[in-house]
Design an enzyme around this catalytic site. Structure first.
Site, PDB file in Angstrom:
ATOM      1  N   SER A   7      87.452   9.352  16.732  1.00 57.15           N
ATOM      2  CA  SER A   7      86.516   9.795  17.767  1.00 57.15           C
ATOM      3  C   SER A   7      85.412  10.652  17.160  1.00 57.15           C
ATOM      4  CB  SER A   7      87.251  10.586  18.855  1.00 57.15           C
ATOM      5  OG  SER A   7      87.939  11.688  18.286  1.00 57.15           O
ATOM      6  N   HIS A  31      64.067   2.586  58.378  1.00 55.34           N
ATOM      7  CA  HIS A  31      64.210   1.129  58.168  1.00 55.34           C
ATOM      8  C   HIS A  31      63.002   0.555  57.423  1.00 55.34           C
ATOM      9  CE1 HIS A  31      67.371   1.475  61.281  1.00 55.34           C
ATOM     10  NE2 HIS A  31      66.488   2.310  61.824  1.00 55.34           N
ATOM     11  N   SER A  42      51.508  -4.976  30.728  1.00 52.75           N
ATOM     12  CA  SER A  42      52.171  -6.264  30.576  1.00 52.75           C
ATOM     13  C   SER A  42      51.614  -6.950  29.343  1.00 52.75           C
ATOM     14  CB  SER A  42      51.895  -7.109  31.816  1.00 52.75           C
ATOM     15  OG  SER A  42      52.060  -8.474  31.517  1.00 52.75           O
ATOM     16  N   LYS A  72      47.874  -5.439  34.751  1.00 54.56           N
ATOM     17  CA  LYS A  72      49.053  -4.681  35.143  1.00 54.56           C
ATOM     18  C   LYS A  72      49.098  -3.251  34.622  1.00 54.56           C
ATOM     19  CE  LYS A  72      52.531  -6.476  36.574  1.00 54.56           C
ATOM     20  NZ  LYS A  72      53.144  -6.471  37.897  1.00 54.56           N
ATOM     21  N   GLU A  93      61.202   2.785  37.277  1.00 51.64           N
ATOM     22  CA  GLU A  93      62.192   1.704  37.387  1.00 51.64           C
ATOM     23  C   GLU A  93      63.426   2.034  36.540  1.00 51.64           C
ATOM     24  OE1 GLU A  93      60.087  -2.375  37.434  1.00 51.64           O
ATOM     25  OE2 GLU A  93      58.620  -0.955  36.671  1.00 51.64           O
ATOM     26  N   TYR A 133      99.437  14.791  28.067  1.00 55.03           N
ATOM     27  CA  TYR A 133      98.392  14.194  27.243  1.00 55.03           C
ATOM     28  C   TYR A 133      98.716  12.766  26.815  1.00 55.03           C
ATOM     29  CZ  TYR A 133      94.971  13.278  23.646  1.00 55.03           C
ATOM     30  OH  TYR A 133      93.952  12.694  22.922  1.00 55.03           O
ATOM     31  N   LYS A 140      85.036  11.220  26.562  1.00 53.83           N
ATOM     32  CA  LYS A 140      83.879  11.898  25.987  1.00 53.83           C
ATOM     33  C   LYS A 140      82.584  11.113  26.083  1.00 53.83           C
ATOM     34  CE  LYS A 140      86.930  14.249  23.070  1.00 53.83           C
ATOM     35  NZ  LYS A 140      87.911  13.411  23.782  1.00 53.83           N
TER      36      LYS A 140
HETATM   37  N1  ARG Z   1      90.448  13.079  19.585  1.00 58.81           N
HETATM   38  C1  ARG Z   1      91.456  13.428  20.515  1.00 58.81           C
HETATM   39  C2  ARG Z   1      90.889  13.378  21.931  1.00 58.81           C
HETATM   40  O1  ARG Z   1      89.734  13.338  22.050  1.00 58.81           O
HETATM   41  C3  ARG Z   1      91.960  14.799  20.252  1.00 58.81           C
HETATM   42  C4  ARG Z   1      93.346  15.047  20.702  1.00 58.81           C
HETATM   43  C5  ARG Z   1      94.271  14.173  19.927  1.00 58.81           C
HETATM   44  N2  ARG Z   1      95.618  14.566  20.117  1.00 58.81           N
HETATM   45  C6  ARG Z   1      96.626  13.842  19.666  1.00 58.81           C
HETATM   46  N3  ARG Z   1      97.782  14.296  19.806  1.00 58.81           N
HETATM   47  N4  ARG Z   1      96.442  12.664  19.111  1.00 58.81           N
HETATM   48  O2  ARG Z   1      91.602  13.345  22.914  1.00 58.81           O
END
Ligand code: ARG
Length: 458
Positions: free
Chosen positions: A23, A156, A277, A283, A290, A317, A325
């Site tokens: 990530s 409307h 355009s 144009k 838009e 988790y 993200k």
């Molecule tokens: N990159 C992970 C995330 O964004 C961080 C947490 C990872 N935790 C784990 N136990 N693999 O969620």
């Protein structure tokens, strides 16, 4: 490159798995927040006697040096180290040696990532709030300029009733004010500390989480370690607030796109904000509007994406949460640009007052003619019917409402007198809507003054 968790493993990670699970290519945005929380964390470790003063000093100064690298853009992030957290830890160890490995004592990436995200969100919302305020100020300035411009309002997309154009711009100022409230709400919800929750169950070092919260500027401490590490509901709030703001921006865009067409001819945009355009020389297109309109789709998409990730996810988790993200970053970036573009458009907008005025009259005055009869004692339902028949008659005769004679009026109701003809002026009609929140000049002026005060404008 050695992985922090490699003790358990006998094989080298498959290259595709590395690429698929990393990530860091996007969460490196959180680098400074990650360092900020590590600094608070080592301070707490020292206070509770887990780290010596010397160790804390060395680690903190190492973190400061990593921070400088991040700020200068010289920090190298490696995808072999998966995410921003392990990259920062490795960079720290490279700076200060093995003692750097103590930074992760009593901490998991699960509480770490949630903490980074909450810090990031708070900061981003504060920035966004400032930009939204600028947008609202641009609307208030436009309202000041257009207090005496009479325009048609639409329901409307049919002409409804004459209004002050300022009233229209102030309507959007209200909408963007509600967006600010939604963002404040999201900020408030994000403003609690997850750190100290560990991987799921809390930590077995005597960390004072309240001290950590205070040094990181969190208003409170999350009270359940499972909730703290499992949840991304606080991100949904941000994505929702962004999506609603997107709806407002897209509706405003749509109006301005229509209004800048030859058919409406109400407004025009400066050349510097338009595009042309490649084939049609005549144009001048409102592409920016838009795109603002279209980008709202991404804002919805990001929200739905995270809702979908979270649905049915076992507590606490799961790696799925890493997918939170990109939608978050994308919504914040997209909204920020859209707000900035809209502000430029509003500042550069020119209004064709005559054209707007000429569309504000006509049958848009019919309600007032009906109300005239009401004031003379006729029940509204009956008055509606009388004026309805009059309109039907005039449509057939191809006459405008302003061209009606007293004789014709009298033919539909004996209650009509000379003064009814005076009503047939959009300006007078608009000015009669004197209820609080209505479009009468005095009311709009009051709202402009309120708005200027609330937005801190001179
Ligand atoms: N990159 C992970 C995330 O964004 C961080 C947490 C990872 N935790 C784990 N136990 N693999 O969620």
């Amino acid at each position: 490159m050695e992985k922090p968790w490699e003790g358990r493993f006998k094989e080298k990670t498959e290259e595709l798995v590395e690429r698929f699970t990393q990530s860091v290519s996007f969460d490196k945005r959180l680098a400074l927040h990650d360092i900020q929380q590590s600094l608070a964390h080592v301070k707490a470790l020292k206070s509770s006697g887990v780290l010596s003063e010397e160790e804390e000093r060395v680690i903190s100064s190492g973190l400061q040096r990593v921070k400088e690298d991040v700020e200068k853009g010289t920090m190298e992030f490696a995808k072999e180290l998966e995410d921003v957290h392990m990259n920062i830890e490795r960079a720290l160890i490279e700076k200060v040696g093995d003692v750097g490995g103590k930074v992760h004592t009593g901490r998991s990436r699960n509480d770490q990532v949630a903490t980074d995200e909450r810090l990031y969100i708070k900061e981003e919302i504060e920035k966004l709030q400032r930009e939204l305020k600028e947008l609202r100020r641009a609307l208030v300035s436009l309202a000041e300029r257009t207090l005496d411009v009479i325009a048609p309002s639409y329901t409307h997309l049919q002409r409804a009733q004459p209004i002050s154009l300022a009233h229209y711009f102030l309507a959007y100022r209200e909408a963007f004010l509600m967006d600010s409230m939604r963002l404040s709400n999201a900020h408030r919800i994000a403003d609690s500390l997850p750190l100290g929750s560990g991987a799921s169950a809390g930590v077995d070092f005597p960390i004072d989480r309240f001290q950590v919260a205070e040094s990181l500027g969190f208003r409170s401490v999350l009270r359940n370690s499972l909730y703290a590490t499992a949840e991304r509901d606080f991100i949904l709030d941000v994505l929702y607030a962004c999506a609603v703001c997107g709806v407002h921006l897209s509706r405003l865009s749509e109006d301005l796109i229509l209004w800048s067409s030859e058919e409406f001819g109400f407004v025009s945009l400066p050349d510097r904000l338009c595009t042309g355009s490649s084939i049609m020389p005549q144009k001048k297109n409102p592409d920016v509007l838009e795109l603002v309109r279209a980008k709202t789709g991404r804002l919805y998409g990001n929200m739905i994406a995270l809702f979908t990730v979270l649905k049915g996810l076992p507590y606490a988790y799961n790696r799925d949460l890493q997918e939170d993200k990109e939608p978050l970053f994308d919504s914040l970036d997209t909204l920020r640009d859209s707000i900035a573009v809209m502000k430029l458009v509003l500042e550069g907008l020119s209004v064709n007052e005559e054209r707007m005025f000429s569309c504000a009259g006509g049958f848009a005055l019919a309600t007032d003619l009906a109300n005239y009869l009401v004031l003379k004692g006729m029940p509204f339902r009956q008055a509606h019917k009388v004026v309805g028949s009059l309109v039907g008659y005039l449509v057939e005769k191809r006459k405008k409402l302003e061209e009606v004679s007293l004789e014709e009026l009298k033919h539909f109701s004996e209650l009509f007198d000379e003064d009814a003809l005076k009503l047939l002026d959009p300006r007078i009609v608009a000015d009669r809507r004197k209820t609080y929140g209505g479009t009468a000049r005095e009311q709009v002026l009051l709202q402009i003054e309120n708005a200027k005060r609330e937005e801190g404008m001179p």
